[in-house]
Design a protein around this motif. Structure first.
Motif, PDB file in Angstrom:
ATOM      1  N   PRO A  21       0.607  -1.197  -0.133  1.00 26.61           N
ATOM      2  CA  PRO A  21       0.067   0.313   0.430  1.00 26.61           C
ATOM      3  C   PRO A  21       0.763   0.776   0.228  1.00 26.61           C
ATOM      4  CG  PRO A  21      -1.019  -1.757   1.610  1.00 26.61           C
ATOM      5  CD  PRO A  21       0.314  -2.139   0.984  1.00 26.61           C
ATOM      6  N   GLY A  22       1.534   1.474   0.797  1.00 20.61           N
ATOM      7  CA  GLY A  22       2.519   2.740   0.522  1.00 20.61           C
ATOM      8  C   GLY A  22       3.606   2.486  -0.305  1.00 20.61           C
ATOM      9  N   ASN A  23       4.070   1.839  -0.824  1.00 25.66           N
ATOM     10  CA  ASN A  23       4.751   2.145  -2.511  1.00 25.66           C
ATOM     11  C   ASN A  23       4.071   2.108  -3.028  1.00 25.66           C
ATOM     12  OD1 ASN A  23       7.203   0.861  -1.324  1.00 25.66           O
ATOM     13  ND2 ASN A  23       7.268  -0.843  -1.409  1.00 25.66           N
ATOM     14  N   MET A  24       2.713   1.326  -3.330  1.00 27.70           N
ATOM     15  CA  MET A  24       1.979   2.020  -4.977  1.00 27.70           C
ATOM     16  C   MET A  24       1.380   3.447  -4.440  1.00 27.70           C
ATOM     17  SD  MET A  24      -0.233  -2.087  -4.632  1.00 27.70           S
ATOM     18  CE  MET A  24      -2.098  -0.868  -6.208  1.00 27.70           C
ATOM     19  N   PHE A  25       1.164   3.827  -2.795  1.00 31.33           N
ATOM     20  CA  PHE A  25       0.401   5.407  -2.706  1.00 31.33           C
ATOM     21  C   PHE A  25       1.300   6.377  -3.164  1.00 31.33           C
ATOM     22  CE2 PHE A  25       0.242   9.101  -0.433  1.00 31.33           C
ATOM     23  CZ  PHE A  25      -1.147   9.074  -0.289  1.00 31.33           C
ATOM     24  N   PHE A  26       2.435   6.151  -3.037  1.00 33.35           N
ATOM     25  CA  PHE A  26       3.733   6.798  -3.250  1.00 33.35           C
ATOM     26  C   PHE A  26       4.030   6.797  -4.839  1.00 33.35           C
ATOM     27  CE2 PHE A  26       4.264   7.273   1.139  1.00 33.35           C
ATOM     28  CZ  PHE A  26       4.465   8.773   1.450  1.00 33.35           C
ATOM     29  N   ALA A  27       3.957   5.197  -5.885  1.00 32.03           N
ATOM     30  CA  ALA A  27       4.345   5.336  -7.342  1.00 32.03           C
ATOM     31  C   ALA A  27       3.396   6.302  -7.773  1.00 32.03           C
ATOM     32  CB  ALA A  27       4.138   3.773  -7.379  1.00 32.03           C
ATOM     33  N   ALA A  28       1.858   6.551  -7.659  1.00 30.15           N
ATOM     34  CA  ALA A  28       0.674   6.952  -7.657  1.00 30.15           C
ATOM     35  C   ALA A  28       1.016   8.136  -7.322  1.00 30.15           C
ATOM     36  CB  ALA A  28      -0.987   6.101  -7.079  1.00 30.15           C
ATOM     37  N   ASN A  29       0.878   8.779  -6.444  1.00 25.57           N
ATOM     38  CA  ASN A  29       1.245  10.301  -6.623  1.00 25.57           C
ATOM     39  C   ASN A  29       2.653  10.803  -6.866  1.00 25.57           C
ATOM     40  OD1 ASN A  29       0.168  12.517  -4.306  1.00 25.57           O
ATOM     41  ND2 ASN A  29      -0.168   9.644  -3.622  1.00 25.57           N
ATOM     42  N   GLY A  30       3.883   9.888  -7.058  1.00 24.90           N
ATOM     43  CA  GLY A  30       4.890  10.355  -7.792  1.00 24.90           C
ATOM     44  C   GLY A  30       4.721  10.994  -9.261  1.00 24.90           C
ATOM     45  N   ALA A  31       4.057   9.877 -10.124  1.00 22.49           N
ATOM     46  CA  ALA A  31       3.216   9.366 -11.155  1.00 22.49           C
ATOM     47  C   ALA A  31       2.598  10.781 -11.736  1.00 22.49           C
ATOM     48  CB  ALA A  31       2.653   8.482 -11.612  1.00 22.49           C
ATOM     49  N   ARG A  32       1.894  10.880 -10.190  1.00 27.88           N
ATOM     50  CA  ARG A  32       0.634  11.889 -11.409  1.00 27.88           C
ATOM     51  C   ARG A  32       1.596  13.522 -10.448  1.00 27.88           C
ATOM     52  NH1 ARG A  32      -1.647  16.170 -12.923  1.00 27.88           N
ATOM     53  NH2 ARG A  32      -3.853  16.188 -12.372  1.00 27.88           N
ATOM     54  N   PHE A  33       1.711  13.841 -10.030  1.00 23.39           N
ATOM     55  CA  PHE A  33       2.908  14.868  -9.778  1.00 23.39           C
ATOM     56  C   PHE A  33       3.962  15.359  -9.310  1.00 23.39           C
ATOM     57  CE2 PHE A  33      -1.095  14.584  -6.735  1.00 23.39           C
ATOM     58  CZ  PHE A  33      -1.643  15.520  -7.529  1.00 23.39           C
ATOM     59  N   GLY A  34       4.840  14.451 -10.199  1.00 26.56           N
ATOM     60  CA  GLY A  34       6.591  14.115  -9.843  1.00 26.56           C
ATOM     61  C   GLY A  34       7.185  14.120  -8.751  1.00 26.56           C
ATOM     62  N   PHE A  35       8.587  13.617  -8.411  1.00 29.28           N
ATOM     63  CA  PHE A  35       9.010  12.796  -7.366  1.00 29.28           C
ATOM     64  C   PHE A  35       8.720  13.653  -6.086  1.00 29.28           C
ATOM     65  CE2 PHE A  35      13.371  12.662  -5.115  1.00 29.28           C
ATOM     66  CZ  PHE A  35      12.847  11.424  -4.678  1.00 29.28           C
ATOM     67  N   ARG A  36       9.311  15.334  -6.689  1.00 31.89           N
ATOM     68  CA  ARG A  36       9.887  16.178  -5.452  1.00 31.89           C
ATOM     69  C   ARG A  36       8.366  16.395  -5.148  1.00 31.89           C
ATOM     70  NH1 ARG A  36      12.748  21.237  -7.764  1.00 31.89           N
ATOM     71  NH2 ARG A  36      12.374  21.797  -5.712  1.00 31.89           N
ATOM     72  N   SER A  37       7.534  16.827  -5.539  1.00 35.36           N
ATOM     73  CA  SER A  37       5.721  16.485  -5.114  1.00 35.36           C
ATOM     74  C   SER A  37       5.475  15.777  -3.705  1.00 35.36           C
ATOM     75  CB  SER A  37       4.587  16.472  -5.661  1.00 35.36           C
ATOM     76  OG  SER A  37       4.295  15.707  -6.302  1.00 35.36           O
ATOM     77  N   THR A  38       6.371  14.491  -4.034  1.00 37.06           N
ATOM     78  CA  THR A  38       5.837  13.306  -2.809  1.00 37.06           C
ATOM     79  C   THR A  38       7.075  13.589  -1.129  1.00 37.06           C
ATOM     80  OG1 THR A  38       7.838  11.780  -3.395  1.00 37.06           O
ATOM     81  CG2 THR A  38       5.359  11.522  -5.127  1.00 37.06           C
ATOM     82  N   LEU A  39       7.893  14.278  -1.463  1.00 38.02           N
ATOM     83  CA  LEU A  39       8.505  15.017  -0.754  1.00 38.02           C
ATOM     84  C   LEU A  39       8.108  14.899   0.571  1.00 38.02           C
ATOM     85  CD1 LEU A  39      12.120  15.732  -2.707  1.00 38.02           C
ATOM     86  CD2 LEU A  39      11.669  13.535  -1.423  1.00 38.02           C
TER      87      LEU A  39
END
Length: 199
Positions: A21-39
């Motif tokens: 769940p955690g990895n999928m959540f951050f992969a989805a957010n990284g895809a949608r908004f870019g890596f920096r936005s997930t930090l």
């Protein structure tokens, strides 16, 4: 400390880097908004991870594991929260309204960890194998060290998956493709919610 660090990392590596769940959540957010936005969310999640891990390590886990009602409440609150985030992402795709699409915040990261009972289970499992045998101050230092290793290992894994999501998003730059991506990623987060709902 070194004697426990290597086996601990070997124990945690497949748990941290496999799809969850955690990895999928951050992969989805990284895809949608870019890596920096997930930090920010990543930092919030792992600040909470360290605190929760440390508390579980010094005995909080005993009370939690013997409070099935609390665990059930956490599970379904977490499911509802992730489903809420998922529908927000899908709605942005359907409405073609970028203002509805908001990246995960520092607080979102904290809430995601606190309302994820599977994280508690993994932490309790870890301490069942790596509980320090020392007493006094050395016990608390040992718990702190294990908590740091666990937290950093997870943080690196989440960064890894967020970066993968970011790379995938390169192929979805047009408006129509971005809508498709929003819906697909929102659906992925719904799957995360279902995943969290399963005991």
């Amino acid at each position: 400390m070194l004697l426990i660090t290597i086996p601990l990392i070997l124990f945690l590596f497949p748990l941290a880097y496999s799809l969850g769940p955690g990895n999928m959540f951050f992969a989805a957010n990284g895809a949608r908004f870019g890596f920096r936005s997930t930090l920010k969310a990543n930092f919030g999640y792992h600040l909470a991870t360290f605190v929760v891990t440390y508390l579980l390590g010094i005995g909080f886990g005993f009370g939690t594991s013997h409070a099935p009602t609390l665990m059930l409440a956490l599970r379904y609150l977490g499911v509802l929260y992730v489903a809420y985030l998922a529908f927000g992402m899908m709605r942005a795709g359907l409405a073609n309204d970028e203002s509805q699409a908001k990246h995960a915040s520092f607080i979102d990261g904290i809430v995601l960890l606190v309302l994820n009972p599977k994280a508690y289970i993994i932490i309790a499992l870890m301490f069942s194998q790596f509980q320090p045998n020392s007493t006094g101050p050395q016990f608390f230092i040992g718990i702190g060290w294990i908590s740091i290793i666990f937290t950093l290992n997870n943080m690196i894994a989440f960064c890894f998956w967020a970066a993968i999501g970011d790379k995938i998003a390169i192929h979805f730059r047009s408006k129509k493709k971005a809508q498709i991506l929003n819906i697909a990623l929102g659906s992925m987060l719904l799957l995360v919610a279902v995943w969290m709902a399963v005991p």
